[in-house]
Design a protein around this motif. Structure first.
Motif, PDB file in Angstrom:
ATOM      1  N   PRO A 196       0.690  -1.672  -0.159  1.00  0.00           N
ATOM      2  CA  PRO A 196       0.169   0.233  -0.167  1.00  0.00           C
ATOM      3  C   PRO A 196       1.331   1.164   0.039  1.00  0.00           C
ATOM      4  O   PRO A 196       1.719   1.699   0.772  1.00  0.00           O
ATOM      5  CB  PRO A 196      -1.129   0.237   1.255  1.00  0.00           C
ATOM      6  CG  PRO A 196      -0.074  -1.331   1.736  1.00  0.00           C
ATOM      7  CD  PRO A 196       0.550  -1.519   1.159  1.00  0.00           C
ATOM      8  N   ALA A 197       0.857   2.118  -1.082  1.00  0.00           N
ATOM      9  CA  ALA A 197       1.412   3.965  -0.795  1.00  0.00           C
ATOM     10  C   ALA A 197       0.726   4.312   0.430  1.00  0.00           C
ATOM     11  O   ALA A 197      -0.024   3.866   1.015  1.00  0.00           O
ATOM     12  CB  ALA A 197       1.135   4.318  -2.138  1.00  0.00           C
ATOM     13  N   SER A 198       1.582   5.073   1.182  1.00  0.00           N
ATOM     14  CA  SER A 198       1.555   5.854   2.304  1.00  0.00           C
ATOM     15  C   SER A 198       0.762   6.754   1.019  1.00  0.00           C
ATOM     16  O   SER A 198       1.116   7.304   0.575  1.00  0.00           O
ATOM     17  CB  SER A 198       2.892   5.810   2.767  1.00  0.00           C
ATOM     18  OG  SER A 198       3.784   6.693   2.153  1.00  0.00           O
TER      19      SER A 198
ATOM     20  N   THR B 272       0.320  12.194  -2.046  1.00  0.00           N
ATOM     21  CA  THR B 272       0.494  13.594  -1.344  1.00  0.00           C
ATOM     22  C   THR B 272       1.516  13.427  -1.873  1.00  0.00           C
ATOM     23  O   THR B 272       2.210  15.251  -2.339  1.00  0.00           O
ATOM     24  CB  THR B 272       0.626  14.103   0.329  1.00  0.00           C
ATOM     25  OG1 THR B 272       0.980  13.752   1.101  1.00  0.00           O
ATOM     26  CG2 THR B 272      -1.043  13.580   0.908  1.00  0.00           C
ATOM     27  N   MET B 273       2.436  13.332  -2.374  1.00  0.00           N
ATOM     28  CA  MET B 273       2.911  14.070  -4.212  1.00  0.00           C
ATOM     29  C   MET B 273       2.412  14.493  -5.081  1.00  0.00           C
ATOM     30  O   MET B 273       3.375  14.974  -5.686  1.00  0.00           O
ATOM     31  CB  MET B 273       3.706  12.385  -4.344  1.00  0.00           C
ATOM     32  CG  MET B 273       5.635  12.190  -2.739  1.00  0.00           C
ATOM     33  SD  MET B 273       6.361  11.006  -3.707  1.00  0.00           S
ATOM     34  CE  MET B 273       5.730   9.660  -4.408  1.00  0.00           C
ATOM     35  N   PHE B 274       1.508  13.470  -5.702  1.00  0.00           N
ATOM     36  CA  PHE B 274       0.454  14.999  -6.570  1.00  0.00           C
ATOM     37  C   PHE B 274      -1.447  15.130  -6.236  1.00  0.00           C
ATOM     38  O   PHE B 274      -1.664  15.665  -5.866  1.00  0.00           O
ATOM     39  CB  PHE B 274       0.478  13.188  -7.386  1.00  0.00           C
ATOM     40  CG  PHE B 274      -0.418  13.515  -8.665  1.00  0.00           C
ATOM     41  CD1 PHE B 274      -0.456  15.625  -8.887  1.00  0.00           C
ATOM     42  CD2 PHE B 274      -1.964  13.548  -9.131  1.00  0.00           C
ATOM     43  CE1 PHE B 274      -1.268  15.780 -10.189  1.00  0.00           C
ATOM     44  CE2 PHE B 274      -2.496  13.300  -9.576  1.00  0.00           C
ATOM     45  CZ  PHE B 274      -2.129  15.212 -10.768  1.00  0.00           C
TER      46      PHE B 274
ATOM     47  N   ALA C 143       3.870   0.582  -8.402  1.00  0.00           N
ATOM     48  CA  ALA C 143       3.802   1.284  -8.777  1.00  0.00           C
ATOM     49  C   ALA C 143       5.088   2.355  -8.920  1.00  0.00           C
ATOM     50  O   ALA C 143       6.573   1.964  -8.812  1.00  0.00           O
ATOM     51  CB  ALA C 143       2.996   2.531  -9.890  1.00  0.00           C
ATOM     52  N   LEU C 144       5.395   1.721  -6.750  1.00  0.00           N
ATOM     53  CA  LEU C 144       6.878   2.692  -6.411  1.00  0.00           C
ATOM     54  C   LEU C 144       7.457   1.681  -6.608  1.00  0.00           C
ATOM     55  O   LEU C 144       8.289   1.942  -6.579  1.00  0.00           O
ATOM     56  CB  LEU C 144       6.233   3.765  -5.631  1.00  0.00           C
ATOM     57  CG  LEU C 144       4.909   4.219  -4.929  1.00  0.00           C
ATOM     58  CD1 LEU C 144       4.802   5.050  -3.699  1.00  0.00           C
ATOM     59  CD2 LEU C 144       5.173   4.767  -6.361  1.00  0.00           C
ATOM     60  N   ASN C 145       7.275   0.586  -5.950  1.00  0.00           N
ATOM     61  CA  ASN C 145       8.431  -0.833  -6.060  1.00  0.00           C
ATOM     62  C   ASN C 145       8.362  -1.149  -7.095  1.00  0.00           C
ATOM     63  O   ASN C 145       9.888  -1.554  -7.490  1.00  0.00           O
ATOM     64  CB  ASN C 145       7.073  -1.897  -5.584  1.00  0.00           C
ATOM     65  CG  ASN C 145       6.775  -1.769  -4.216  1.00  0.00           C
ATOM     66  OD1 ASN C 145       7.871  -0.391  -3.263  1.00  0.00           O
ATOM     67  ND2 ASN C 145       6.551  -2.851  -2.923  1.00  0.00           N
ATOM     68  N   ALA C 146       7.584  -0.927  -8.143  1.00  0.00           N
ATOM     69  CA  ALA C 146       8.721  -1.110  -9.307  1.00  0.00           C
ATOM     70  C   ALA C 146       9.254  -0.269  -9.900  1.00  0.00           C
ATOM     71  O   ALA C 146      10.955  -0.959 -10.580  1.00  0.00           O
ATOM     72  CB  ALA C 146       7.135  -1.416 -10.717  1.00  0.00           C
ATOM     73  N   THR C 147       9.366   0.851  -9.775  1.00  0.00           N
ATOM     74  CA  THR C 147       9.618   1.922 -10.085  1.00  0.00           C
ATOM     75  C   THR C 147      11.507   1.440  -8.902  1.00  0.00           C
ATOM     76  O   THR C 147      12.681   1.531  -8.871  1.00  0.00           O
ATOM     77  CB  THR C 147       9.409   3.159  -9.834  1.00  0.00           C
ATOM     78  OG1 THR C 147       8.581   3.626 -10.346  1.00  0.00           O
ATOM     79  CG2 THR C 147      10.228   4.342 -10.156  1.00  0.00           C
ATOM     80  N   GLN C 148      10.908   1.095  -8.092  1.00  0.00           N
ATOM     81  CA  GLN C 148      11.951   1.275  -7.134  1.00  0.00           C
ATOM     82  C   GLN C 148      12.811  -0.485  -7.919  1.00  0.00           C
ATOM     83  O   GLN C 148      14.783   0.354  -8.001  1.00  0.00           O
ATOM     84  CB  GLN C 148      11.864   0.490  -5.967  1.00  0.00           C
ATOM     85  CG  GLN C 148      13.262   0.492  -5.077  1.00  0.00           C
ATOM     86  CD  GLN C 148      12.318  -0.250  -3.290  1.00  0.00           C
ATOM     87  OE1 GLN C 148      11.445   0.280  -3.117  1.00  0.00           O
ATOM     88  NE2 GLN C 148      13.070  -0.795  -2.683  1.00  0.00           N
TER      89      GLN C 148
END
Length: 378
Positions: free
Chosen positions: A68-70, A75-77, A123-128
């Protein structure tokens, strides 16, 4: 085993239940037909994952977990008020307020908020995984999709903007200064455009059916503002563009611009709704077309950013054909040819999609090149 590609998938994505449609509205009454799934159905995602599993593609890819995104990451967007508004709406709360709104086509269920959190985190973990060298590239089979969601509006089946969040995350965590987003979904990525419209560090390239959805979005003249002028590239396409039109589009516009920009990371919003069997669009690509543009983007990534490429699943509304097109887009990432025979091999309609290159498409590409030549060497 050293993996070339990663795969993000989580069963919680399927808890985003968009329900069924069967109501027919007349001027003076309503009646019901036998229900059919909402166009953005979990069945399509489930069937796509089955295709990857049974074909053997899944076992060729490193599993990358979703999470889960925090709230801080969202809130980055998105605004904090919007996030809480979406949480409440998924449980039956109001669809609009001072926090923002949910359009009437974007259906949420009690499981949708958690699914959306995991899709964003996936999506964030894919980027990481790509940035930290666990894999060279990563494909995320996400649900719900992303690119229409603005900072405070859920629109066009999209809740949180996974693409915009991934780009913000790459900049914040890894200090990247040049990110290229390529949105090949058939609909304009208005939310992603909003996120970076005045930003010269994120190059946003969207190709989409012209005058389609959302209304008044994705016009050639929308090119960014302030420091970001020229870093939003919109390429409106006519119905019937097909495989040859898409290849020409990438060779004549996307690749030359990407080479000049020299991104440190490429993120693709990968909608499979330009396909010829999609019920919501008329861009007429075949699975061969998706394989081609994926290969071209991989070659660009290898040339400019050591192969760092993240592909995020977006639209695509043909239960029969989305799995085929997704697998075709994945083959270049894995450097494999599974020998997949097209679902309609030999059909004259398919051959037309593969071979047609209309004068209308040529003129649209010429117009786009002439326009964007103000900022790029084309």
């Amino acid at each position: 085993m050293a993996y070339r590609s990663g795969l993000v998938f989580d069963e919680r994505f399927l808890a985003h239940d968009t329900g069924v449609e069967g109501k027919v509205q007349l001027r003076d009454r309503v009646f019901q037909l036998s229900p059919e799934p909402h166009p953005s159905s979990a069945f399509i995602t489930k069937r796509t994952k089955e295709f990857l599993d049974i074909s053997g593609m899944t076992e060729m890819m490193r599993p990358v977990t979703a999470r889960p995104a925090s709230i801080e990451e969202l809130t980055m967007f998105h605004t904090h008020a919007y996030i809480e508004g979406i949480r409440a709406f998924a449980q039956g709360g109001p669809g609009h307020g001072s926090w923002g709104e949910v359009d009437e086509e974007t259906i949420l269920s009690p499981g949708s908020f958690e699914a959306a959190l995991y899709a964003a985190g996936g999506a964030l973990n894919a980027t990481q995984a790509v940035m930290e060298g666990e894999v060279r590239n990563c494909y995320a089979l996400l649900r719900p999709p992303c690119h229409h969601a603005t900072h405070n509006k859920a629109l066009g089946f999209c809740v949180f903007n996974n693409t915009a969040l991934a780009a913000h995350y790459a900049r914040k965590r890894y200090g990247l200064k040049r990110i290229m987003i390529v949105d090949w979904d058939a609909h304009h990525g208005n939310g992603t455009q909003e996120a970076f419209y005045d930003d010269a560090e994120v190059l946003f390239v969207s190709m989409h059916q012209r005058n389609w959805f959302p209304k008044n979005a994705g016009m050639l003249e929308q090119i960014g503002s302030g420091a970001g002028t020229g870093y939003t590239i919109n390429i409106p396409l006519p119905p019937g563009t097909g495989d040859r039109g898409y290849r020409a589009l990438f060779e004549q516009l996307v690749l030359p611009i990407g080479i000049q920009f020299q991104p440190e990371l490429i993120i693709i919003t990968a909608g499979q709704d330009p396909s010829w069997l999609d019920p919501l669009t008329q861009l007429m690509m075949s699975m061969d077309g998706f394989r081609c543009i994926s290969r071209l983007m991989l070659e660009l990534a290898e040339q400019v950013c050591s192969g760092r490429l993240v592909m995020l699943q977006a639209g695509g509304y043909s239960p029969a054909y989305v799995p085929y097109c997704t697998a075709a887009a994945l083959e270049p990432l894995l450097d494999v040819d599974l020998g997949i025979v097209d679902l309609y091999a030999g059909a004259p309609e398919l051959e037309e999609c593969q071979n047609s290159f209309s004068q209308e498409t040529r003129e649209a590409l010429n117009m786009a090149r002439a326009w964007h030549r103000q900022w790029w060497k084309l």
